[in-house]
Motif scaffolding. Structure first.
Motif, PDB file in Angstrom:
ATOM      1  N   PRO A  58       0.837  -1.210   0.000  1.00 25.70           N
ATOM      2  CA  PRO A  58       0.000   0.000   0.000  1.00 25.70           C
ATOM      3  C   PRO A  58       0.866   1.252   0.000  1.00 25.70           C
ATOM      4  CG  PRO A  58       0.115  -0.905   2.209  1.00 25.70           C
ATOM      5  CD  PRO A  58       0.882  -1.861   1.321  1.00 25.70           C
ATOM      6  N   ALA A  59       0.245   2.373  -0.328  1.00 25.19           N
ATOM      7  CA  ALA A  59       0.949   3.657  -0.317  1.00 25.19           C
ATOM      8  C   ALA A  59       0.964   4.219   1.096  1.00 25.19           C
ATOM      9  CB  ALA A  59       0.275   4.640  -1.260  1.00 25.19           C
ATOM     10  N   THR A  60       2.126   4.640   1.559  1.00 25.49           N
ATOM     11  CA  THR A  60       2.237   5.253   2.886  1.00 25.49           C
ATOM     12  C   THR A  60       1.353   6.489   2.990  1.00 25.49           C
ATOM     13  OG1 THR A  60       4.531   4.492   2.963  1.00 25.49           O
ATOM     14  CG2 THR A  60       3.874   6.127   4.594  1.00 25.49           C
ATOM     15  N   HIS A  61       1.248   7.225   1.897  1.00 24.78           N
ATOM     16  CA  HIS A  61       0.457   8.459   1.883  1.00 24.78           C
ATOM     17  C   HIS A  61      -1.043   8.176   1.812  1.00 24.78           C
ATOM     18  CE1 HIS A  61       0.536  12.914   0.352  1.00 24.78           C
ATOM     19  NE2 HIS A  61      -0.035  12.774   1.529  1.00 24.78           N
ATOM     20  N   GLY A  62      -1.422   6.929   1.587  1.00 25.39           N
ATOM     21  CA  GLY A  62      -2.828   6.596   1.462  1.00 25.39           C
ATOM     22  C   GLY A  62      -3.319   6.801   0.046  1.00 25.39           C
ATOM     23  N   THR A  63      -4.456   6.220  -0.280  1.00 27.35           N
ATOM     24  CA  THR A  63      -5.018   6.390  -1.613  1.00 27.35           C
ATOM     25  C   THR A  63      -5.518   7.818  -1.788  1.00 27.35           C
ATOM     26  OG1 THR A  63      -7.273   5.795  -0.959  1.00 27.35           O
ATOM     27  CG2 THR A  63      -5.796   3.985  -1.594  1.00 27.35           C
ATOM     28  N   PRO A  64      -5.552   8.317  -3.020  1.00 26.07           N
ATOM     29  CA  PRO A  64      -6.140   9.640  -3.256  1.00 26.07           C
ATOM     30  C   PRO A  64      -7.577   9.730  -2.743  1.00 26.07           C
ATOM     31  CG  PRO A  64      -4.882   8.958  -5.174  1.00 26.07           C
ATOM     32  CD  PRO A  64      -4.932   7.765  -4.256  1.00 26.07           C
ATOM     33  N   ALA A  65      -8.330   8.640  -2.921  1.00 23.96           N
ATOM     34  CA  ALA A  65      -9.724   8.652  -2.469  1.00 23.96           C
ATOM     35  C   ALA A  65      -9.826   8.817  -0.958  1.00 23.96           C
ATOM     36  CB  ALA A  65     -10.422   7.361  -2.908  1.00 23.96           C
ATOM     37  N   LEU A  66      -8.938   8.167  -0.217  1.00 24.93           N
ATOM     38  CA  LEU A  66      -8.934   8.299   1.243  1.00 24.93           C
ATOM     39  C   LEU A  66      -8.634   9.733   1.648  1.00 24.93           C
ATOM     40  CD1 LEU A  66      -8.771   7.553   4.217  1.00 24.93           C
ATOM     41  CD2 LEU A  66      -6.526   6.532   3.776  1.00 24.93           C
ATOM     42  N   ARG A  67      -7.612  10.308   1.051  1.00 25.53           N
ATOM     43  CA  ARG A  67      -7.232  11.670   1.424  1.00 25.53           C
ATOM     44  C   ARG A  67      -8.339  12.667   1.077  1.00 25.53           C
ATOM     45  NH1 ARG A  67      -2.769  12.543  -1.821  1.00 25.53           N
ATOM     46  NH2 ARG A  67      -2.416  10.396  -2.486  1.00 25.53           N
ATOM     47  N   GLU A  68      -8.973  12.470  -0.049  1.00 22.68           N
ATOM     48  CA  GLU A  68     -10.073  13.351  -0.429  1.00 22.68           C
ATOM     49  C   GLU A  68     -11.274  13.174   0.497  1.00 22.68           C
ATOM     50  OE1 GLU A  68     -10.635  12.288  -4.485  1.00 22.68           O
ATOM     51  OE2 GLU A  68      -8.764  13.242  -5.152  1.00 22.68           O
ATOM     52  N   ALA A  69     -11.534  11.937   0.918  1.00 23.73           N
ATOM     53  CA  ALA A  69     -12.637  11.682   1.849  1.00 23.73           C
ATOM     54  C   ALA A  69     -12.381  12.343   3.195  1.00 23.73           C
ATOM     55  CB  ALA A  69     -12.842  10.182   2.026  1.00 23.73           C
ATOM     56  N   ALA A  70     -11.125  12.323   3.647  1.00 31.02           N
ATOM     57  CA  ALA A  70     -10.781  12.964   4.919  1.00 31.02           C
ATOM     58  C   ALA A  70     -10.965  14.472   4.834  1.00 31.02           C
ATOM     59  CB  ALA A  70      -9.346  12.619   5.304  1.00 31.02           C
ATOM     60  N   VAL A  71     -10.526  15.067   3.738  1.00 28.20           N
ATOM     61  CA  VAL A  71     -10.697  16.509   3.549  1.00 28.20           C
ATOM     62  C   VAL A  71     -12.182  16.870   3.563  1.00 28.20           C
ATOM     63  CG1 VAL A  71     -10.476  18.387   1.867  1.00 28.20           C
ATOM     64  CG2 VAL A  71      -8.530  16.890   2.331  1.00 28.20           C
ATOM     65  N   ALA A  72     -12.985  16.093   2.840  1.00 21.02           N
ATOM     66  CA  ALA A  72     -14.420  16.364   2.771  1.00 21.02           C
ATOM     67  C   ALA A  72     -15.090  16.199   4.128  1.00 21.02           C
ATOM     68  CB  ALA A  72     -15.074  15.445   1.739  1.00 21.02           C
ATOM     69  N   ALA A  73     -14.695  15.156   4.876  1.00 22.18           N
ATOM     70  CA  ALA A  73     -15.302  14.922   6.191  1.00 22.18           C
ATOM     71  C   ALA A  73     -14.945  16.040   7.164  1.00 22.18           C
ATOM     72  CB  ALA A  73     -14.847  13.574   6.743  1.00 22.18           C
ATOM     73  N   LEU A  74     -13.707  16.513   7.144  1.00 25.02           N
ATOM     74  CA  LEU A  74     -13.306  17.614   8.020  1.00 25.02           C
ATOM     75  C   LEU A  74     -14.130  18.859   7.734  1.00 25.02           C
ATOM     76  CD1 LEU A  74      -9.424  17.180   7.957  1.00 25.02           C
ATOM     77  CD2 LEU A  74     -10.904  16.879   9.946  1.00 25.02           C
ATOM     78  N   ALA A  75     -14.379  19.129   6.464  1.00 24.66           N
ATOM     79  CA  ALA A  75     -15.164  20.305   6.101  1.00 24.66           C
ATOM     80  C   ALA A  75     -16.630  20.130   6.477  1.00 24.66           C
ATOM     81  CB  ALA A  75     -15.022  20.568   4.604  1.00 24.66           C
ATOM     82  N   ARG A  76     -17.169  18.975   6.170  1.00 29.44           N
ATOM     83  CA  ARG A  76     -18.590  18.718   6.367  1.00 29.44           C
ATOM     84  C   ARG A  76     -18.954  18.594   7.842  1.00 29.44           C
ATOM     85  NH1 ARG A  76     -18.291  14.511   3.605  1.00 29.44           N
ATOM     86  NH2 ARG A  76     -18.506  12.954   5.280  1.00 29.44           N
ATOM     87  N   ARG A  77     -18.105  17.903   8.592  1.00 27.28           N
ATOM     88  CA  ARG A  77     -18.431  17.617   9.992  1.00 27.28           C
ATOM     89  C   ARG A  77     -17.927  18.670  10.959  1.00 27.28           C
ATOM     90  NH1 ARG A  77     -16.697  11.139  10.103  1.00 27.28           N
ATOM     91  NH2 ARG A  77     -18.303  10.409   8.626  1.00 27.28           N
ATOM     92  N   HIS A  78     -16.833  19.345  10.621  1.00 25.01           N
ATOM     93  CA  HIS A  78     -16.183  20.208  11.598  1.00 25.01           C
ATOM     94  C   HIS A  78     -15.872  21.623  11.095  1.00 25.01           C
ATOM     95  CE1 HIS A  78     -15.846  16.535  13.826  1.00 25.01           C
ATOM     96  NE2 HIS A  78     -15.042  15.993  12.946  1.00 25.01           N
ATOM     97  N   GLY A  79     -16.295  21.955   9.877  1.00 24.46           N
ATOM     98  CA  GLY A  79     -16.075  23.299   9.365  1.00 24.46           C
ATOM     99  C   GLY A  79     -14.619  23.619   9.083  1.00 24.46           C
ATOM    100  N   VAL A  80     -13.796  22.600   8.898  1.00 27.19           N
ATOM    101  CA  VAL A  80     -12.376  22.797   8.608  1.00 27.19           C
ATOM    102  C   VAL A  80     -12.212  22.962   7.097  1.00 27.19           C
ATOM    103  CG1 VAL A  80     -10.094  21.725   8.635  1.00 27.19           C
ATOM    104  CG2 VAL A  80     -11.594  21.538  10.629  1.00 27.19           C
ATOM    105  N   GLU A  81     -11.805  24.137   6.671  1.00 28.59           N
ATOM    106  CA  GLU A  81     -11.661  24.441   5.248  1.00 28.59           C
ATOM    107  C   GLU A  81     -10.192  24.662   4.898  1.00 28.59           C
ATOM    108  OE1 GLU A  81     -14.212  24.370   3.298  1.00 28.59           O
ATOM    109  OE2 GLU A  81     -15.953  24.605   4.612  1.00 28.59           O
ATOM    110  N   GLY A  82      -9.877  24.495   3.610  1.00 28.10           N
ATOM    111  CA  GLY A  82      -8.554  24.842   3.112  1.00 28.10           C
ATOM    112  C   GLY A  82      -7.486  23.783   3.253  1.00 28.10           C
ATOM    113  N   ILE A  83      -7.857  22.574   3.704  1.00 24.80           N
ATOM    114  CA  ILE A  83      -6.886  21.487   3.798  1.00 24.80           C
ATOM    115  C   ILE A  83      -6.777  20.799   2.436  1.00 24.80           C
ATOM    116  CG2 ILE A  83      -6.296  19.307   4.920  1.00 24.80           C
ATOM    117  CD1 ILE A  83      -6.160  21.675   6.782  1.00 24.80           C
ATOM    118  N   GLU A  84      -5.564  20.678   1.936  1.00 31.98           N
ATOM    119  CA  GLU A  84      -5.342  19.986   0.671  1.00 31.98           C
ATOM    120  C   GLU A  84      -5.186  18.479   0.922  1.00 31.98           C
ATOM    121  OE1 GLU A  84      -5.462  21.259  -2.331  1.00 31.98           O
ATOM    122  OE2 GLU A  84      -5.870  23.271  -1.524  1.00 31.98           O
ATOM    123  N   PRO A  85      -5.637  17.646  -0.030  1.00 26.64           N
ATOM    124  CA  PRO A  85      -5.498  16.190   0.157  1.00 26.64           C
ATOM    125  C   PRO A  85      -4.065  15.751   0.443  1.00 26.64           C
ATOM    126  CG  PRO A  85      -6.985  16.639  -1.663  1.00 26.64           C
ATOM    127  CD  PRO A  85      -6.408  17.970  -1.254  1.00 26.64           C
ATOM    128  N   GLY A  86      -3.090  16.464  -0.116  1.00 24.34           N
ATOM    129  CA  GLY A  86      -1.707  16.104   0.133  1.00 24.34           C
ATOM    130  C   GLY A  86      -1.280  16.258   1.577  1.00 24.34           C
TER     131      GLY A  86
END
Length: 363
Positions: A58-86
């Protein structure tokens, strides 16, 4: 090379109390650790199985889909904006990140790390593993002229359930930036606010549009019942995350590919999160009332998975009293000297066991 001296594992010291509680005719009610007991969401289990036949690393950095899901969840659930998937980096649960972050960030002998006065024991272990120096403090004035290399925050707190407001967090961030101090916020219980709404250190109201020098840890162990999967991530300052990624590549600290797929599904499933929150909320009400009706005072506990309770006596006396009624809890001394008169009582037991605890307290 000298051997690192670590404290004894705290929960090993509860063997006697556990045996006493286990001797209860109706069995033990274990509220000591906080291990999830509810089912893993079906969609998460299906996601895990869907990639079980991938044989490659597996990739140490995680799949692109995982990173994008985390960014979306932070924004949707906690109002955290501006985090890049990287700037999302999966971790093998959050505990290993707590234990190794000081070392992975390059801190060691001669560096000072600040942890909360009452803190999950692994914070101290992480400082010891790095060979750094430790100070416990909840306020900046307690530090005086000292300039730490790193400062831990934990809101909602384990063990106390205390929530730090945006104003408090903002002052810490401003103070740290003036002194080039890295601030790491353990936000594993961020989705479990009851009487207060927790805010992330990565929320714009806290960091003022800049994430430099800031990291936040997240876990899916409690919010999605994935403790056995070891599923967490760290995010924040892209430069700090990039440095952690490089070290973790070399060290082989990689989240397994099926777990990455499961994390992606869990981060997208707000309905499952709501169901789990409702379970914990019901159990919290039952336990809180039973404790308060039977001689306990509850302090803080406005968020998270624990009730911070006292009977005004030494913590181990309370542990023994409860163990005699078949209930196992953790003494506050596990979390620092300031917990000497408190116990931490978890909400992670089945409804039937929580009801049993309430009935035993009332007898």
């Amino acid at each position: 090379m000298s051997r690192i001296s670590l404290p004894d594992f705290p929960w090993d010291s509860l063997a006697g109390a556990k045996a006493l509680a286990g001797a209860h005719p109706d069995g033990i009610v274990d509220l000591s650790v906080g291990t999830p007991v509810d089912p893993v969401p079906e969609g998460v289990r299906a996601a895990l199985a869907s990639v079980s036949d991938i044989p490659g690393y597996p990739a140490t950095h995680g799949t692109p889909a995982l990173r994008e899901a985390a960014v979306a969840a932070l924004a949707r659930r906690h109002g955290v904006e501006g985090i890049e998937p990287g700037a999302i980096l999966p971790t093998i649960g959050s505990k290993e990140a707590v234990a190794w972050l000081p070392r992975l960030l390059g801190f060691g002998p001669g560096d000072l790390v600040v942890i909360p006065e009452l803190a999950y024991p692994t914070y101290e272990v992480g400082v010891l593993l790095a060979g750094a120096s430790l100070v416990r403090a909840d306020g900046l004035t307690q530090l005086g002229p000292q300039r730490p290399a790193m400062l831990w925050l934990n809101s909602p707190s384990n063990p106390t359930g205390r929530v730090l407001g945006a104003d408090h967090l903002r002052k810490v961030v401003e103070w740290a930036r003036e002194r080039d101090v890295v601030v790491v916020s353990d936000e594993c219980y961020l989705a479990l606010g009851w009487e207060s709404e927790p805010v992330s250190i990565l929320h714009p109201s806290v960091h003022g549009g800049r994430t430099d020098g800031l990291l936040a840890l997240h876990s899916l162990s409690k919010s999605a019942n994935l403790a056995s999967y070891r599923a967490g991530f760290v995010t924040g300052d892209p430069k700090l995350v990039a440095g952690l990624l490089e070290v973790r590549k070399h060290a082989g600290m990689i989240v397994p590919r099926p777990v990455q797929e499961a994390m992606t599904a869990a981060l997208a499933d707000d309905e499952a999160l709501a169901v789990q929150r409702d379970r914990y909320a019901r159990r919290r009400l039952v336990l809180r009332k039973a404790l308060q009706d039977n001689g306990f005072e509850i302090e803080h506990s406005e968020a998270g998975l624990y009730l911070w309770a006292t009977r005004g006596e030494p913590a181990m006396d309370t542990v023994s009293w409860l163990a005699g009624r078949g209930i196992l809890v953790a003494p506050g001394t596990f979390y620092g000297p300031a917990g000497k008169h408190h116990v931490r009582i978890g909400l992670t037991a089945a409804d039937e066991r929580v009801e049993a605890a309430a009935q035993r307290l009332a007898q």
